[in-house]
Write an enzyme that holds these catalytic residues in place. Structure first.
Site, mmCIF file in Angstrom:
data_model
loop_
_atom_site.group_PDB
_atom_site.id
_atom_site.type_symbol
_atom_site.label_atom_id
_atom_site.label_comp_id
_atom_site.label_asym_id
_atom_site.label_seq_id
_atom_site.Cartn_x
_atom_site.Cartn_y
_atom_site.Cartn_z
ATOM 1 N N GLU A 63 -11.809 -43.997 -58.018
ATOM 2 C CA GLU A 63 -11.168 -43.419 -56.673
ATOM 3 C C GLU A 63 -12.107 -42.662 -55.817
ATOM 4 O O GLU A 63 -12.201 -42.769 -54.750
ATOM 5 C CB GLU A 63 -9.752 -42.799 -56.946
ATOM 6 C CG GLU A 63 -8.435 -43.818 -57.105
ATOM 7 C CD GLU A 63 -8.319 -44.701 -56.063
ATOM 8 O OE1 GLU A 63 -8.693 -44.409 -54.914
ATOM 9 O OE2 GLU A 63 -8.117 -46.058 -56.461
ATOM 10 N N CYS A 218 -6.394 -56.548 -42.356
ATOM 11 C CA CYS A 218 -5.927 -55.648 -41.162
ATOM 12 C C CYS A 218 -7.475 -55.030 -40.818
ATOM 13 O O CYS A 218 -7.471 -53.692 -40.977
ATOM 14 C CB CYS A 218 -5.126 -54.604 -41.520
ATOM 15 S SG CYS A 218 -4.451 -54.009 -40.001
ATOM 16 N N CYS A 225 -4.510 -61.336 -38.493
ATOM 17 C CA CYS A 225 -3.295 -61.535 -38.580
ATOM 18 C C CYS A 225 -2.617 -62.701 -39.073
ATOM 19 O O CYS A 225 -1.527 -62.654 -39.713
ATOM 20 C CB CYS A 225 -2.603 -61.063 -37.061
ATOM 21 S SG CYS A 225 -3.129 -59.636 -36.365
ATOM 22 N N CYS A 228 -1.847 -62.378 -42.581
ATOM 23 C CA CYS A 228 -1.314 -61.115 -43.160
ATOM 24 C C CYS A 228 0.370 -61.373 -43.415
ATOM 25 O O CYS A 228 1.061 -62.153 -42.913
ATOM 26 C CB CYS A 228 -1.288 -59.982 -42.057
ATOM 27 S SG CYS A 228 -0.412 -58.355 -42.455
ATOM 28 N N CYS A 234 5.148 -57.219 -37.487
ATOM 29 C CA CYS A 234 4.213 -56.180 -37.034
ATOM 30 C C CYS A 234 4.438 -55.854 -35.716
ATOM 31 O O CYS A 234 4.272 -56.808 -34.970
ATOM 32 C CB CYS A 234 2.841 -56.481 -37.425
ATOM 33 S SG CYS A 234 1.593 -55.351 -36.832
HETATM 34 S S1 SF4 Z 1 -0.286 -58.516 -38.499
HETATM 35 FE FE1 SF4 Z 1 -0.464 -56.012 -38.179
HETATM 36 S S2 SF4 Z 1 -0.758 -55.314 -40.068
HETATM 37 FE FE2 SF4 Z 1 -1.205 -57.449 -40.289
HETATM 38 S S3 SF4 Z 1 -3.210 -57.708 -40.019
HETATM 39 FE FE3 SF4 Z 1 -2.366 -58.015 -37.888
HETATM 40 S S4 SF4 Z 1 -2.321 -56.157 -37.232
HETATM 41 FE FE4 SF4 Z 1 -2.684 -55.665 -38.980
#
Ligand code: SF4
Length: 373
Positions: A63, A218, A225, A228, A234
């Site tokens: 870390e 992200c 996105c 994601c 989001c």
């Molecule tokens: S959906 Fe939202 S959290 Fe996911 S990658 Fe796109 S901006 Fe980031």
């Protein structure tokens, strides 16, 4: 009602801070966390060397190395550290110079000094065992709130929130959290949200999932996105303005500096100086510096031998960009002792070091590259 029953009856979206989680586009915090947990188990990283252990020493080491540094850069350093210092007592007992030499090239050298101090603090004040709770870990040298939480999560399974730059990006976007993070109240509010989102189960996968999302999906520019797991929830993605988050009014204004580095060689040796204990490259061995290569050249022209300017090195540090102008000057192989002493008197305090021995010292990365290491 007993404490245990009260905890069981608490609303599922309430985190350990007691702050209600902001709903990300009508998806409750626990559902958001569940998506991240499921995604991490399927698509996240599982094969990093520090993921194969619950040893707080190794997790702490990783870390600290990962602060402001990418995984690919950390991997060989982590392997070397673990091989040389397989457990905390070995690191605590080592001379600082050796720790700095092993750290050489990883940057942000303050971390190495604090790492060493922390190992000694755990040995001396905690009997060689890391405390289990994030709050106690955060009192140790070099362990900030996020690092403490990461150790407590991965080593001991505590439900604790992390909020490094990557996670800050994911959360502010997902929640549409637009308050200015340069201001302390906004930071506190985001911490409260991070705590409120913590899942009741799967804290390790959730924490790793946030890290993985921030590192690979992200992204600061052009987030992916479409890949994601929380895209449907989001706020920033729905508004098509992911890159507006996180909001920070005070951007770091980077400065510019120039220095001349003198590579003074005689036979196979070169003149090295140890940098002061505070400031840039604190405590590392380096070439003597002056305001420019021209300043060294003006001085060197009074010395025997010959020299030439080498290509400029551009080096980025946290607060400024550093233009390094190296001048290599080679003294004759045979040099009367008096002439050599006169040159040494013209230099900052240092010593002659054989090139191979120099490469074994704690050198800043650009100096190591310059010397061909
Ligand atoms: S959906 Fe939202 S959290 Fe996911 S990658 Fe796109 S901006 Fe980031």
């Amino acid at each position: 009602m007993s404490a245990a029953r009260r905890a069981a009856a608490a609303p599922p979206a309430a985190g350990i801070s007691g702050a209600p989680a902001l709903a990300a586009r009508d998806v409750p915090g626990q559902a958001l966390a569940a998506r991240i947990v499921a995604w991490q188990r399927r698509h996240g990283r599982h094969d990093l060397p520090w993921q194969r252990t619950r040893d707080p020493y190794r997790i702490w080491l990783s870390e600290v190395m990962l602060q402001q540094t990418q995984v690919a850069t950390v991997l060989p350093y982590y392997a070397r550290f673990v091989a040389r210092f397989p457990e905390l007592h070995a690191l605590a007992a080592a001379p600082l110079d050796e720790v700095l030499a092993l750290w050489s090239g990883l940057g942000y050298y303050r971390r190495a000094r604090l790492l060493h101090r922390c190992a000694q603090a755990v040995r001396d004040a905690h009997g060689g065992r890391f405390p289990h709770r994030a709050a106690q870990l955060a009192e140790l040298p070099g362990i900030g709130r996020t690092t403490a939480a990461a150790i407590a999560v991965f080593a001991f399974g505590e439900r604790a929130a992390i909020l490094d730059g990557n996670v800050e990006r994911v959360l502010t976007r997902a929640l549409g959290f637009g308050a200015d993070l340069a201001l302390a109240p906004a930071r506190r509010a985001l911490w409260a949200q991070a705590e409120a989102l913590l899942p009741q189960r799967g804290i390790r996968a959730y924490t790793q999932g946030l890290m993985d999302l921030g590192a690979s999906v992200c992204l600061a520019r052009r987030p992916r996105c479409e890949a994601c797991p929380i895209a449907g929830a989001c706020v920033a993605a729905a508004q098509g303005r992911a890159e507006d988050f996180p909001a920070k009014s005070r951007r770091l204004r980077r400065g510019q500096r120039t220095s001349g580095l003198l590579w003074l060689a005689q036979r196979d040796a070169l003149w090295l100086v140890q940098r002061p204990a505070v400031g840039v490259w604190a405590g590392l061995w380096s070439l003597p510096d002056a305001e420019s290569a021209a300043a060294w050249l003006a001085r060197a022209q009074a010395w025997p031998g010959r020299g030439a300017a080498l290509p400029v090195v551009e080096h980025a540090l946290t607060h400024f960009d550093w233009r390094l102008e190296p001048l290599r000057w080679t003294l004759p192989a045979r040099l009367p002792a008096a002439a050599r002493r006169a040159i040494e008197a013209d230099l900052p305090a240092g010593r002659w070091v054989a090139r191979d021995d120099a490469l074994a010292l704690a050198l800043p990365a650009p100096v190591r590259r310059l010397l061909g290491g």
